[in-house]
Design a protein around this motif. Sequence first.
Motif, PDB file in Angstrom:
ATOM      1  N   ALA A 168       5.241   5.364  -3.525  1.00  8.12           N
ATOM      2  CA  ALA A 168       3.847   5.569  -3.114  1.00  8.12           C
ATOM      3  C   ALA A 168       3.018   4.392  -3.623  1.00  8.12           C
ATOM      4  CB  ALA A 168       3.306   6.886  -3.668  1.00  8.12           C
ATOM      5  N   CYS A 169       2.248   3.802  -2.729  1.00 12.60           N
ATOM      6  CA  CYS A 169       1.405   2.648  -3.077  1.00 12.60           C
ATOM      7  C   CYS A 169      -0.064   3.040  -2.999  1.00 12.60           C
ATOM      8  CB  CYS A 169       1.663   1.491  -2.115  1.00 12.60           C
ATOM      9  SG  CYS A 169       3.359   0.916  -2.070  1.00 12.60           S
ATOM     10  N   LEU A 170      -0.826   2.652  -3.995  1.00  5.48           N
ATOM     11  CA  LEU A 170      -2.263   2.920  -4.015  1.00  5.48           C
ATOM     12  C   LEU A 170      -2.983   1.632  -4.390  1.00  5.48           C
ATOM     13  CD1 LEU A 170      -4.537   5.104  -3.848  1.00  5.48           C
ATOM     14  CD2 LEU A 170      -4.234   5.433  -6.316  1.00  5.48           C
ATOM     15  N   GLY A 171      -3.936   1.205  -3.560  1.00  4.07           N
ATOM     16  CA  GLY A 171      -4.663  -0.024  -3.858  1.00  4.07           C
ATOM     17  C   GLY A 171      -4.451  -1.104  -2.817  1.00  4.07           C
ATOM     18  N   ALA A 237     -10.637   2.763  -8.494  1.00  9.64           N
ATOM     19  CA  ALA A 237     -11.676   3.708  -8.919  1.00  9.64           C
ATOM     20  C   ALA A 237     -13.013   3.393  -8.248  1.00  9.64           C
ATOM     21  CB  ALA A 237     -11.814   3.681 -10.433  1.00  9.64           C
ATOM     22  N   ALA A 238     -13.342   2.105  -8.146  1.00  6.67           N
ATOM     23  CA  ALA A 238     -14.587   1.729  -7.467  1.00  6.67           C
ATOM     24  C   ALA A 238     -14.560   2.179  -6.011  1.00  6.67           C
ATOM     25  CB  ALA A 238     -14.796   0.216  -7.564  1.00  6.67           C
ATOM     26  N   ALA A 239     -13.405   2.021  -5.361  1.00  8.70           N
ATOM     27  CA  ALA A 239     -13.286   2.469  -3.972  1.00  8.70           C
ATOM     28  C   ALA A 239     -13.416   3.980  -3.866  1.00  8.70           C
ATOM     29  CB  ALA A 239     -11.947   2.003  -3.396  1.00  8.70           C
ATOM     30  N   LEU A 263      -9.953   1.420   2.025  1.00  4.29           N
ATOM     31  CA  LEU A 263      -8.497   1.341   2.138  1.00  4.29           C
ATOM     32  C   LEU A 263      -7.814   1.339   0.770  1.00  4.29           C
ATOM     33  CD1 LEU A 263      -8.073  -1.291   5.004  1.00  4.29           C
ATOM     34  CD2 LEU A 263      -7.670   1.170   5.133  1.00  4.29           C
ATOM     35  N   MET A 264      -8.541   0.910  -0.260  1.00  2.00           N
ATOM     36  CA  MET A 264      -7.952   0.859  -1.603  1.00  2.00           C
ATOM     37  C   MET A 264      -7.698   2.245  -2.178  1.00  2.00           C
ATOM     38  SD  MET A 264      -9.898  -2.316  -3.457  1.00  2.00           S
ATOM     39  CE  MET A 264      -9.492  -4.015  -3.001  1.00  2.00           C
ATOM     40  N   SER A 265      -8.337   3.263  -1.627  1.00  2.00           N
ATOM     41  CA  SER A 265      -8.177   4.624  -2.162  1.00  2.00           C
ATOM     42  C   SER A 265      -7.136   5.429  -1.394  1.00  2.00           C
ATOM     43  CB  SER A 265      -9.518   5.361  -2.147  1.00  2.00           C
ATOM     44  OG  SER A 265      -9.985   5.529  -0.815  1.00  2.00           O
ATOM     45  N   ILE A 266      -6.323   4.756  -0.569  1.00  2.00           N
ATOM     46  CA  ILE A 266      -5.332   5.447   0.259  1.00  2.00           C
ATOM     47  C   ILE A 266      -3.927   5.215  -0.291  1.00  2.00           C
ATOM     48  CG2 ILE A 266      -4.265   5.557   2.542  1.00  2.00           C
ATOM     49  CD1 ILE A 266      -6.933   4.809   3.749  1.00  2.00           C
ATOM     50  N   TYR A 267      -3.194   6.306  -0.482  1.00  2.00           N
ATOM     51  CA  TYR A 267      -1.766   6.225  -0.787  1.00  2.00           C
ATOM     52  C   TYR A 267      -0.992   5.991   0.520  1.00  2.00           C
ATOM     53  CZ  TYR A 267      -1.731   8.260  -5.572  1.00  2.00           C
ATOM     54  OH  TYR A 267      -1.878   8.514  -6.913  1.00  2.00           O
ATOM     55  N   PHE A 268      -0.053   5.050   0.481  1.00  2.00           N
ATOM     56  CA  PHE A 268       0.928   4.874   1.550  1.00  2.00           C
ATOM     57  C   PHE A 268       2.293   5.220   0.956  1.00  2.00           C
ATOM     58  CE2 PHE A 268      -2.582   2.122   2.641  1.00  2.00           C
ATOM     59  CZ  PHE A 268      -2.731   2.310   4.005  1.00  2.00           C
ATOM     60  N   ALA A 269       3.015   6.132   1.584  1.00  2.00           N
ATOM     61  CA  ALA A 269       4.282   6.621   1.030  1.00  2.00           C
ATOM     62  C   ALA A 269       5.442   6.291   1.957  1.00  2.00           C
ATOM     63  CB  ALA A 269       4.210   8.133   0.803  1.00  2.00           C
ATOM     64  N   VAL A 270       6.573   5.909   1.356  1.00  2.00           N
ATOM     65  CA  VAL A 270       7.775   5.574   2.128  1.00  2.00           C
ATOM     66  C   VAL A 270       9.001   6.100   1.395  1.00  2.00           C
ATOM     67  CG1 VAL A 270       6.691   3.474   3.036  1.00  2.00           C
ATOM     68  CG2 VAL A 270       8.164   3.321   1.025  1.00  2.00           C
ATOM     69  N   ASP A 271      10.078   6.229   2.131  1.00  3.01           N
ATOM     70  CA  ASP A 271      11.359   6.603   1.529  1.00  3.01           C
ATOM     71  C   ASP A 271      11.877   5.440   0.681  1.00  3.01           C
ATOM     72  OD1 ASP A 271      13.900   8.487   1.700  1.00  3.01           O
ATOM     73  OD2 ASP A 271      14.587   6.419   1.957  1.00  3.01           O
TER      74      ASP A 271
END
Length: 315
Positions: A168-171, A237-239, A263-271
């Motif tokens: 999971a990526c955030l930022g 956090a600012a986002a 967009l910085m506050s969105i998690y992108f998840a992958v296998d």
Amino acid sequence: MFDSPLSARLERSSRILVAGAGGGSDVYAGLPLALTLREAGKEVHLANLSFSHLDALDLDVWLHEDVAEIRPDTEARDWYFPEGCLARWLDDHGQPSTVYAFPKVGVRPLREAYAKLAEHLDLDAVVLVDGGTDILMRGDEAGLGTPADDMTSLAAVHALRIPDKIVACLGFGVDAYHGVNHVQVLENLAALEREGAYLGAFSVSQATRAGALYLDAVACAQAEMPAYPSIVNGSIAAAVRGEFGNVRFTDRTRGSELFINPLMSIYFAVDLDALARRSLYLDRLADTVLMRQVVSVIEDFREEITPRPPKAFPH
């Protein structure tokens, strides 16, 4: 539509490790997810690849070789100790407060450390969290960001034999300052979607309990370590607070123009396993023992290839 592939994967898991992939304060980027999973009744543990001098800790801190149990009362030997700061924050907020820490080593010892911790906690899932998105780089992009720590963690967890492994990526956007072309991040996510390995995206909101607690934890860490606050988590956090543009929250960004945005506050998840298989050089890291060996292997690989040219975002 409201049930993402990620939530479906984690619904079947009971004992989950949320671990920071890139060291430093990456574990904080996993905090909103960890708190949300705990609210859902899951047993969730936290871990981090540490940038602190763990070798100076007392012997009774070590669960296994290369696995330290950081508790609220663990005495630091280093002024930079985000794992200790997080353990104290968790304790103050009535949360399970142990944070496991791995020293900054190569793939072989980190792989063994993860295996020992997975056995100790009887894990059935690991979510490896990157503050930023450079863990999604396969190796031939225009720029890789700061790949050594992320790739070491990715290779180590890829070797685990447990049912579910997720990244999971955030930022989104923060790695632009380390040369990552984010059109290529999106291109890589599209390729993972074609393979059925993209698990969706979701926002961290300050309107939720997990989001509000995340903001509090980041503020606490900034107060405890004012000389070296996390730029990544400060940006996220600012986002989450709804700030936009060139937001200044630390002197460490002096001379840079930031672009804080939603967009910085969105998690992108992958296998995780699918992501690992797409890497063009991950197999070369398998026998590394020291982090400097990882760095050397990546540098040698980059000398052999012609990177994909960067692309401009068209909108």
